[in-house]
Design an enzyme around this catalytic site. Structure first.
Site, mmCIF file in Angstrom:
data_model
loop_
_atom_site.group_PDB
_atom_site.id
_atom_site.type_symbol
_atom_site.label_atom_id
_atom_site.label_comp_id
_atom_site.label_asym_id
_atom_site.label_seq_id
_atom_site.Cartn_x
_atom_site.Cartn_y
_atom_site.Cartn_z
ATOM 1 N N ALA A 66 -4.675 4.581 -1.268
ATOM 2 C CA ALA A 66 -5.381 4.089 -2.454
ATOM 3 C C ALA A 66 -4.954 2.671 -2.761
ATOM 4 O O ALA A 66 -3.821 2.265 -2.471
ATOM 5 C CB ALA A 66 -5.094 4.987 -3.656
ATOM 6 N N ASP A 67 -5.872 1.934 -3.347
ATOM 7 C CA ASP A 67 -5.551 0.600 -3.832
ATOM 8 C C ASP A 67 -6.467 0.282 -5.003
ATOM 9 O O ASP A 67 -7.600 0.759 -5.055
ATOM 10 C CB ASP A 67 -5.709 -0.462 -2.750
ATOM 11 N N THR A 68 -5.955 -0.505 -5.942
ATOM 12 C CA THR A 68 -6.699 -0.843 -7.154
ATOM 13 C C THR A 68 -6.664 -2.347 -7.370
ATOM 14 O O THR A 68 -5.630 -2.980 -7.148
ATOM 15 C CB THR A 68 -6.102 -0.109 -8.376
#
Length: 183
Positions: A66-68
């Site tokens: 995941a990355d934001t």
């Protein structure tokens, strides 16, 4: 299940779905590429994190990457490099609507699923003293966009349109659907 992230916020959120996971942080180049959309950027990083861990675990393991990213006025707001950088970010965010994009990747038995989630967040106008006081809490230093909605900064949020857990860093509704599809 493996979470390819060292983010304490992602770990807390994932525990709302399952407690049966290990954390193996992935180290990848997180540079933004020219002409890469926010969706492409976060999806590439999420997939890159999952793939970076794949060689270290058994092939039947389920890996979550995941990355934001926080986007405001066309700028990707990363973690602030210091107080001045943070103040520039808060100037952009104050009284404005910005977007939070998360890329999530589930890699299971050579099956790869990647998607992005977008949430619009509007901050009220922030005074200089509010910005400085928030910096002094220490909270903004390790957060994309220089704020954490799950902490003191929640009082700056005038409205949110979309997934709250996305803004924290892991969109749970979408992730749980992907995990169900992978099993």
């Amino acid at each position: 299940m493996i979470l390819a992230s060292q983010s304490p916020r992602r770990q807390c959120l994932l525990r709302l779905i399952t407690t049966d996971f290990l954390v193996i942080p992935a180290s990848i180049d997180e540079s933004h590429r020219v002409d890469e959309s926010p969706e492409e950027y976060v999806c590439r990083l999420a997939e890159g994190k999952a793939r970076a861990i794949a060689d270290q675990v058994a092939p039947q393991e389920t890996i979550i990457g995941a990355d934001t990213a926080v986007i405001c006025s066309g700028h990707i707001l990363t973690k602030p490099r210091g107080k001045e950088d943070y103040l520039v970010m808060m100037e952009l965010l104050s009284g404005a609507t910005h977007q939070v994009y998360s890329g999530i990747c589930v890699l299971h038995c050579a099956q790869l699923m990647v998607r992005s989630v977008r949430t619009d967040v509007t901050f009220r106008e922030l005074s200089i003293s509010e910005r400085l006081n928030y910096w002094d809490t220490g909270e903004p230093a390790d957060k994309a966009g220089g704020y954490g909605i799950q902490g003191v900064a929640v009082r700056f949020v005038q409205s949110i349109n979309g997934s709250y857990t996305n803004v924290v860093g892991l969109p749970l509704v979408e992730l749980e659907a992907m995990l169900n599809d992978a099993s």
